[in-house]
Design a protein around this motif. Structure first.
Motif: not given
Length: 133
Positions: A50-55, A92-97, A109-115, A119-122
């Motif tokens: 995990v590189m970063g997170e928006f809280c 930073l750009s991702h978390e600001l989004t 973006l939450d939906d895109k991250d989840e998808a 894909d990575w898990r698969a």
């Protein structure tokens, strides 16, 4: 190349100054660089971080970026200073989004991250045991 925590912090400050001030409105906890490495526990140890997170919680709205996660990948992938710059800026750009979408009641973006994570898990589940990540 492994930047020190202070070097990474200075670089992050420089990058943040390049974003419009409006993106930081209502981000009352600011952008924080933490020393932690945060492995993603859904993947084999050392393969995904995990590189970063928006809280957005009782403490307010803030962004945490994890220096240790960046450093672990920098060592694994032999990053240059330009790689550090690109990865910090992208994260930073991702978390600001995420922050801006939350302010607007959106979740694309939450939906895109989840998808993407699905894909990575698969991909990991279907790889051969001796394949490198």
């Amino acid at each position: 190349m492994i930047l020190t925590f202070d070097q990474a912090g200075d670089l992050l400050d420089q990058l943040a100054e390049g974003f419009p001030e409006a993106l930081f409105e209502e981000l009352n906890g600011g952008v924080n660089l933490l020393e932690d490495a945060v492995p993603d526990l859904e993947f084999p140890e050392g393969d995904m971080y995990v590189m970063g997170e928006f809280c957005d919680n009782l403490l307010g709205r803030y962004i945490n970026l994890y220096y240790g996660s960046f450093a672990a990948l920098a060592e694994k992938e032999d990053w240059t200073e330009e790689d550090w710059r690109a990865e910090l800026r992208q994260t930073l750009s991702h978390e600001l989004t995420h922050h801006m979408e939350t302010r607007g009641g959106l979740h694309a973006l939450d939906d895109k991250d989840e998808a993407q994570m699905a894909d990575w898990r698969a991909e990991y589940e279907n790889r051969e045991p001796d394949e490198a990540p």
